[in-house]
Design a protein around this motif. Sequence first.
Motif, PDB file in Angstrom:
ATOM      1  N   ASP A  57      -7.069 -12.478   1.113  1.00  0.00           N
ATOM      2  CA  ASP A  57      -6.934 -10.964   0.837  1.00  0.00           C
ATOM      3  C   ASP A  57      -5.714 -10.866  -0.075  1.00  0.00           C
ATOM      4  O   ASP A  57      -6.016 -10.177  -1.265  1.00  0.00           O
ATOM      5  CB  ASP A  57      -6.682 -10.285   1.994  1.00  0.00           C
ATOM      6  CG  ASP A  57      -7.513 -10.437   3.275  1.00  0.00           C
ATOM      7  OD1 ASP A  57      -7.688 -11.481   3.302  1.00  0.00           O
ATOM      8  OD2 ASP A  57      -7.793  -9.309   3.750  1.00  0.00           O
ATOM      9  N   SER A  81      -1.395  -8.945  -6.583  1.00  0.00           N
ATOM     10  CA  SER A  81      -1.754 -10.305  -5.731  1.00  0.00           C
ATOM     11  C   SER A  81      -0.276 -10.567  -5.200  1.00  0.00           C
ATOM     12  O   SER A  81       0.664 -10.081  -5.555  1.00  0.00           O
ATOM     13  CB  SER A  81      -2.232 -11.332  -6.622  1.00  0.00           C
ATOM     14  OG  SER A  81      -1.365 -11.765  -7.571  1.00  0.00           O
ATOM     15  N   LEU A  84       3.085   1.631  -3.386  1.00  0.00           N
ATOM     16  CA  LEU A  84       2.078   2.285  -4.532  1.00  0.00           C
ATOM     17  C   LEU A  84       1.649   3.587  -4.311  1.00  0.00           C
ATOM     18  O   LEU A  84       1.753   4.464  -5.181  1.00  0.00           O
ATOM     19  CB  LEU A  84       0.812   1.331  -4.558  1.00  0.00           C
ATOM     20  CG  LEU A  84       0.903  -0.049  -4.938  1.00  0.00           C
ATOM     21  CD1 LEU A  84      -0.288  -0.859  -4.978  1.00  0.00           C
ATOM     22  CD2 LEU A  84       1.707  -0.101  -6.160  1.00  0.00           C
ATOM     23  N   TYR A 116      -6.521 -11.509  -4.122  1.00  0.00           N
ATOM     24  CA  TYR A 116      -7.275 -10.777  -5.107  1.00  0.00           C
ATOM     25  C   TYR A 116      -6.807  -9.167  -5.021  1.00  0.00           C
ATOM     26  O   TYR A 116      -7.422  -8.459  -5.187  1.00  0.00           O
ATOM     27  CB  TYR A 116      -8.609 -10.761  -4.485  1.00  0.00           C
ATOM     28  CG  TYR A 116      -9.654 -11.877  -5.195  1.00  0.00           C
ATOM     29  CD1 TYR A 116     -10.112 -11.464  -6.326  1.00  0.00           C
ATOM     30  CD2 TYR A 116      -9.323 -13.207  -4.742  1.00  0.00           C
ATOM     31  CE1 TYR A 116     -10.754 -12.903  -7.169  1.00  0.00           C
ATOM     32  CE2 TYR A 116      -9.915 -14.351  -5.404  1.00  0.00           C
ATOM     33  CZ  TYR A 116     -10.712 -14.195  -6.524  1.00  0.00           C
ATOM     34  OH  TYR A 116     -11.056 -14.884  -7.183  1.00  0.00           O
ATOM     35  N   SER A 117      -5.717  -9.074  -4.244  1.00  0.00           N
ATOM     36  CA  SER A 117      -5.519  -7.701  -4.122  1.00  0.00           C
ATOM     37  C   SER A 117      -4.560  -7.311  -5.415  1.00  0.00           C
ATOM     38  O   SER A 117      -4.357  -8.207  -6.083  1.00  0.00           O
ATOM     39  CB  SER A 117      -4.321  -7.534  -2.827  1.00  0.00           C
ATOM     40  OG  SER A 117      -3.284  -8.370  -3.023  1.00  0.00           O
ATOM     41  N   THR A 118      -4.379  -6.068  -5.564  1.00  0.00           N
ATOM     42  CA  THR A 118      -3.450  -5.532  -6.939  1.00  0.00           C
ATOM     43  C   THR A 118      -2.326  -4.882  -6.426  1.00  0.00           C
ATOM     44  O   THR A 118      -2.353  -3.688  -5.707  1.00  0.00           O
ATOM     45  CB  THR A 118      -4.242  -4.437  -7.603  1.00  0.00           C
ATOM     46  OG1 THR A 118      -5.447  -4.901  -7.987  1.00  0.00           O
ATOM     47  CG2 THR A 118      -3.717  -4.295  -8.931  1.00  0.00           C
ATOM     48  N   GLU A 148       1.991 -11.921  -8.250  1.00  0.00           N
ATOM     49  CA  GLU A 148       2.153 -10.700  -9.025  1.00  0.00           C
ATOM     50  C   GLU A 148       3.273  -9.881  -7.989  1.00  0.00           C
ATOM     51  O   GLU A 148       4.119  -9.023  -8.640  1.00  0.00           O
ATOM     52  CB  GLU A 148       1.116  -9.856  -9.547  1.00  0.00           C
ATOM     53  CG  GLU A 148       0.009 -10.538 -10.256  1.00  0.00           C
ATOM     54  CD  GLU A 148      -1.152  -9.959 -10.463  1.00  0.00           C
ATOM     55  OE1 GLU A 148      -2.024  -9.952 -11.291  1.00  0.00           O
ATOM     56  OE2 GLU A 148      -1.089  -8.746  -9.636  1.00  0.00           O
ATOM     57  N   ARG A 180       0.945  -1.279  -0.134  1.00  0.00           N
ATOM     58  CA  ARG A 180      -0.093  -0.063  -0.090  1.00  0.00           C
ATOM     59  C   ARG A 180       0.824   1.298   0.150  1.00  0.00           C
ATOM     60  O   ARG A 180       0.799   2.363  -0.715  1.00  0.00           O
ATOM     61  CB  ARG A 180      -0.979   0.015   1.270  1.00  0.00           C
ATOM     62  CG  ARG A 180      -1.404   1.149   1.825  1.00  0.00           C
ATOM     63  CD  ARG A 180      -2.688   1.580   1.062  1.00  0.00           C
ATOM     64  NE  ARG A 180      -3.325   3.024   1.145  1.00  0.00           N
ATOM     65  CZ  ARG A 180      -4.024   3.644   0.567  1.00  0.00           C
ATOM     66  NH1 ARG A 180      -4.930   2.973  -0.185  1.00  0.00           N
ATOM     67  NH2 ARG A 180      -4.445   4.850   0.871  1.00  0.00           N
TER      68      ARG A 180
END
Lengths: 341, 341
Positions: free
Chosen positions: B282, B289, B262, B285-287, B333, B259
């Motif tokens: 969590d 992942s 980014l 599915y986070s971006t 990712e 977080r």
Amino acid sequence: MAEPTLRDVALLAGVSPRTVSNVVNGYAQVSPQTRAKVEKALEQLDYRPNVLARNLANGRSGQVAVVVPYLDTPYFAELLQAIIPRVRARGFNVLVDQTDGDRAHEAELIRRKARGFLYDGMILSPLGLSQADLAGRDPDLPLVILGERSSDGAFDHVGIDDVAASCEAVTHLLSLGRRRIAAVGDQPYATGEAAQRRTAGYRLAHERAGLPVDESLIVQTPRFNRVDGATAMARLLDRPDPPDAVFGYSDLVALGAIRVLLERGLRVPEDVAVVGYDDIEDGRYSTPSVSTISPDKSTIAEAAVDRLLRRIESRGPVTGEEFVVPWTLVARESTVGRGAP
Amino acid sequence: MAEPTLRDVALLAGVSPRTVSNVVNGYAQVSPQTRAKVEKALEQLDYRPNVLARNLANGRSGQVAVVVPYLDTPYFAELLQAIIPRVRARGFNVLVDQTDGDRAHEAELIRRKARGFLYDGMILSPLGLSQADLAGRDPDLPLVILGERSSDGAFDHVGIDDVAASCEAVTHLLSLGRRRIAAVGDQPYATGEAAQRRTAGYRLAHERAGLPVDESLIVQTPRFNRVDGATAMARLLDRPDPPDAVFGYSDLVALGAIRVLLERGLRVPEDVAVVGYDDIEDGRYSTPSVSTISPDKSTIAEAAVDRLLRRIESRGPVTGEEFVVPWTLVARESTVGRGAP
DNA sequence: CTGAAAGCGCTAACAA
DNA sequence: TTGTTAGCGCTTTCAG
């Protein structure tokens, strides 16, 4: 090596079991000398009361069942986390069960036969339960229903006004100038009352704004999970007229939708604004953070526990109460972008 | 209206309580005619056994306590979700409690006085418990410890090899060419054994690769939450020599770190690769992942429940077993970028 | 195969 | 204030 019993203590202290019981439970008045003697014996034997026997004699189990659909859904986990310490603080133990949202399982739990005095009352957060199931419940079971269902007068109900909250969420999107708002999570069948209230709020917001509802933007999902949001979002984006905003029926749905939006190179909220429901912790730290309807979970827990224990302690039937808990709309990055709180 | 008892049924059926008990529990052989009579009476009175009385007579509560530090931490919520149905499938009820990671609370729970036959055994996932606390536990309490602590031989232990898993996670980052890997979550004090094993794995990976460890990249956090990861990451980025990779001691730590990355305009994994621990939903599915160490939660739950119930059912003491559960490294990712599974 | 009866350990009505 | 005692409802040993 057998555990010492009340009797053993009484024998050692040279008093009757009755007196020991009085000391242990702080009942009645016990003379200081007697008390001292008993306490010494208690200490000496390292006595601890047998809860099972006490329960049987009392006709109460001292336990409360808390039942949610899924323990690993953040909203319910957070709710449970709030409920458990409060129940324990009142001297009860908490029996936990999950139903997987299975209606039969939920109905069974509140039916007469199920209980065997194992718990004195229940806090139930139903997903599939119908009014008929509720009608067939054990009338002697102190029951507090959590969530989106109004009481029929014989049990307590604690929840927020979902229609109003949903309406507010959608109004927020409308106020940002969005006009093609998708509603993700509808469940237009008997066990989908929770979803239907959100849909009702969605419609109400449009109505109040004097705007028409594009029915094709109301999307159904089997559940309220990330995968549901992701799947629905993908389908919506494949349309020639994709939405410019999404009202997810849970934060997980919103997070799943956001995931797909970002994957496709769209910006949130610039291209598509997203608002969720529940205010789970995941949504606060995700990127972008998720705007949401935040029900006051502490108040929900407090009210539920208080109502239930009041009912248990007063034994006889009490009239069911409807307890409406406050909520707030929290605008985060997924609708108002950076600089959001 | 009083509940019907075994006696009432016996009276109505014209048999002794003993026989009714036999029928209800499927014990011994009962002649078909008698059985039929009893069953009719059972039906007629809508009889249901009183669990409290049964428990007292049996000297067992039929309950198992499951204790975790935090219910709203996804890892524990997921674990609980896996444990509960398994315990119930074996006919036991589940009593849940949370300790807030408080060592005194944990120690108290396994101490002799605490239990009052309320539960027949316990599955405990400790956070702060020391070996000394464990030594002072109730020797008669069937106990399964979950997580990163080895058994002293008198209780069962179920967990993964944290050092090896952590080593693998860091080796993964090294194999991607990263050389300034931050370790986020160390807790170099008595109650931080879990953290220390991860740190040990971090060191081991460097050692095996023949690379030095920059001690300043090992960062402490009070807990393993998102906020801890975020705070630590911010500090790391403020340094003149920021890391090019992060090993978060939990997925939440990793998510908090991502977080912040980014927010500061850095790319994950291009600028900084991140790997977590626990494989909570969590992170999937986070971006982006989150790459992570995935302990096999089903196996953990299965093993814990099986060991505990075996011990309860065999009564007498059994020697403690060490059960090492498999894990896998899941590259997503946050380390290998798009196109990751 | 079934009945009688003695607990399991604690509470509480009734006495003293 | 404290003792006596009868349950709470079920299980289970011991007879029959």
